[in-house]
Scaffold this active site. Structure first.
Site, short mmCIF file in Angstrom:
data_model
loop_
_atom_site.label_atom_id
_atom_site.label_comp_id
_atom_site.label_asym_id
_atom_site.label_seq_id
_atom_site.Cartn_x
_atom_site.Cartn_y
_atom_site.Cartn_z
N LYS A 119 5.29 7.85 6.88
CA LYS A 119 5.66 8.68 6.90
C LYS A 119 6.16 9.11 8.24
O LYS A 119 7.41 9.96 8.79
CB LYS A 119 3.78 9.42 7.81
CG LYS A 119 2.72 9.76 7.09
CD LYS A 119 2.14 10.62 7.72
CE LYS A 119 1.28 9.44 8.05
NZ LYS A 119 0.25 10.42 8.93
N LYS A 157 7.30 -1.12 3.15
CA LYS A 157 6.16 0.20 2.84
C LYS A 157 6.93 1.50 2.85
O LYS A 157 7.52 1.84 3.89
CB LYS A 157 5.06 0.15 3.45
CG LYS A 157 5.12 0.53 4.58
CD LYS A 157 3.56 1.01 5.28
CE LYS A 157 3.06 1.67 6.89
NZ LYS A 157 2.21 2.49 6.47
N LYS A 183 5.68 -1.44 15.70
CA LYS A 183 5.98 0.10 15.92
C LYS A 183 6.09 0.06 17.54
O LYS A 183 7.23 1.37 18.03
CB LYS A 183 4.34 1.09 15.76
CG LYS A 183 4.06 0.94 14.84
CD LYS A 183 3.40 2.86 14.63
CE LYS A 183 2.96 3.03 12.96
NZ LYS A 183 1.90 4.21 13.00
P1 ATP Z 1 3.04 5.43 8.39
O1 ATP Z 1 2.86 4.10 8.29
O2 ATP Z 1 3.14 5.85 6.60
O3 ATP Z 1 3.33 6.30 9.52
P2 ATP Z 1 0.06 5.63 8.73
O4 ATP Z 1 -0.54 4.37 7.35
O5 ATP Z 1 0.23 5.42 10.09
O6 ATP Z 1 1.76 4.82 8.00
P3 ATP Z 1 -2.48 6.92 8.32
O7 ATP Z 1 -2.25 8.36 7.83
O8 ATP Z 1 -3.12 6.92 9.01
O9 ATP Z 1 -0.90 6.77 8.44
O10 ATP Z 1 -2.52 6.00 7.08
C1 ATP Z 1 -3.53 6.69 5.89
C2 ATP Z 1 -3.78 5.17 4.66
O11 ATP Z 1 -2.82 5.60 3.92
C3 ATP Z 1 -4.14 4.57 5.19
O12 ATP Z 1 -5.41 3.16 4.70
C4 ATP Z 1 -3.05 3.37 4.95
O13 ATP Z 1 -3.29 2.14 5.09
C5 ATP Z 1 -2.29 3.95 3.93
N1 ATP Z 1 -1.05 4.04 3.20
C6 ATP Z 1 0.25 3.54 4.14
N2 ATP Z 1 1.28 3.45 4.12
C7 ATP Z 1 0.73 3.77 2.70
C8 ATP Z 1 1.92 2.78 1.79
N3 ATP Z 1 2.94 3.06 1.67
N4 ATP Z 1 1.23 2.41 -0.01
C9 ATP Z 1 0.21 2.67 0.30
N5 ATP Z 1 -1.11 2.94 1.46
C10 ATP Z 1 -0.43 3.23 2.13
#
Ligand code: ATP
Ligand code: LTN
Length: 328
Positions: free
Chosen positions: A197, A194, A112
């Site tokens: 968001k 992956k 990031k």
């Molecule tokens: P992003 O990278 O999508 O912005 P994040 O991991 O920062 O997402 P959070 O909303 O805090 O976003 O994540 C909530 C949960 O979703 C965490 O436990 C994370 O590990 C899980 N998660 C995020 N992306 C994935 C994915 N592609 N597949 C499975 N689990 C996921």
């Protein structure tokens, strides 16, 4: 005494089926068996710039999404991170026993913050310490998360072990719960990354609040690998990913999924997958609208109070162990 669960998601962007299948689905499955705390981590959100009005809105939207996913406020504690100031306080304490080298090894920061390290916030760098504080304040036994958070949980364990060693037994050492299937749902457009968001390309993710048309279009446009067979095969990540989503939503076994599509092509498979996702999300999307503001406020206020009761106890113990005494 039931064992404890803690987990959370950031009120940024829009939640996608990766967040649901990797995390929220498991929160719901485990909530009865454990004493559960599910947090809306708005202090994590500001490690990247946020628009204040949008952040406010997304915080409440995320609470609705927890509820619509099946998190039951009669059973689990749902609360907003900033409502319990112990999270910020414990973060400071833990940041004094966390090493720069440990944070420098965190791959999420490297990803990031990579575009411009000079301008990345200190908060983004120390983000895993705030996550450790979230977890350790509740004497958490189990943390249901997706694969991408595994490294942060390992750091949390290291910090807790170091504190316990230096100051005496204080924190429960938490374990990760990472589902065997669905812990890393991949982008529909770039199935080496992956689903995220924060991806600039919205076509890579199916959002929980996407309408039927959008979902169908995104799935139809999803990239596929070479070869025509619809089977689970790690070496063909695109089809493997789509089939994983299908499997998790239909609860069919690997063999059943493969047999079902044995004589069918990509076109037919994508049509069925799109229908499955749309049908799965329909009741969820209805439920999201059900909770009015006052009901939501009450759930979050009660949740914050319950969370605070636990958090205060832990922080008191931490201060006492470290010799931090004032006049309070
Ligand atoms: P992003 O990278 O999508 O912005 P994040 O991991 O920062 O997402 P959070 O909303 O805090 O976003 O994540 C909530 C949960 O979703 C965490 O436990 C994370 O590990 C899980 N998660 C995020 N992306 C994935 C994915 N592609 N597949 C499975 N689990 C996921
Ligand atoms: N860092 C996580 C969100 C998060 C979390 C937590 C998850 C913050 N605190 C405590 C589990 C337990 C993320 O970005 N997905």
């Amino acid at each position: 005494m039931k064992k404890r669960i803690f987990s959370g998601a950031q009120p940024t962007g829009n939640l996608h089926i990766g967040n649901y299948l990797g995390a929220l689905k498991n929160w719901v499955a485990l909530q009865e068996e454990y004493e559960s705390f599910f947090c809306i981590v708005n202090l994590h959100a500001i490690t990247l710039p946020q628009n204040p009005e949008i952040l406010k809105q997304k915080t409440l939207d995320l609470a609705r999404i927890y509820l619509a996913s099946g998190v039951n406020p009669q059973v689990s504690t749902i609360f907003i991170q900033s409502d319990v100031s112990e999270h910020a306080e414990l973060t400071w304490i833990l940041s004094c026993i966390t090493r720069m080298g440990e944070l420098e090894r965190m791959t999420q920061f490297k990803d990031k913050g990579k575009d411009n390290r000079e301008r990345a916030s200190v908060g983004l760098f120390t983000y895993p310490v705030l996550m450790a504080a979230d977890i350790l304040l509740y004497q958490t036994d189990l943390v249901p998360i997706g694969q991408d958070q595994k490294q942060h949980l390992e750091l949390t364990r290291d910090i807790a072990e170091r504190f316990n060693r230096d100051f005496g037994a204080t924190f429960t050492i938490p374990e990760a719960f990472i589902p065997p299937v669905g812990a890393k749902i991949l982008s529909l457009q770039e199935p080496t990354k992956k689903m995220s968001k924060s991806d600039d390309n919205a076509n890579g993710s199916v959002f929980l609040l996407d309408d039927a048309d959008t979902i169908t279009k995104k799935i139809r446009r999803a990239v596929t690998d070479s070869g025509t067979e619809i089977s689970f095969d790690e070496s063909r990540p695109a089809i493997n990913n789509l089939l994983t989503i299908y499997q998790l939503l239909t609860k069919k076994s690997t063999e059943e999924c493969e047999a079902h599509f044995a004589e069918k092509g990509y076109g037919q498979f994508k049509t069925e997958l799109a229908e499955t996702v749309v049908e799965f999300l329909r009741p969820f999307q209805e439920k999201v609208k059900e909770f009015d503001d006052s009901e939501l406020q009450k759930i979050l206020k009660d949740g914050a109070e319950k969370a605070r009761n636990v958090a205060t106890e832990t922080l008191k113990d931490v201060y006492a162990k470290m010799g931090i005494v004032g006049t309070r």
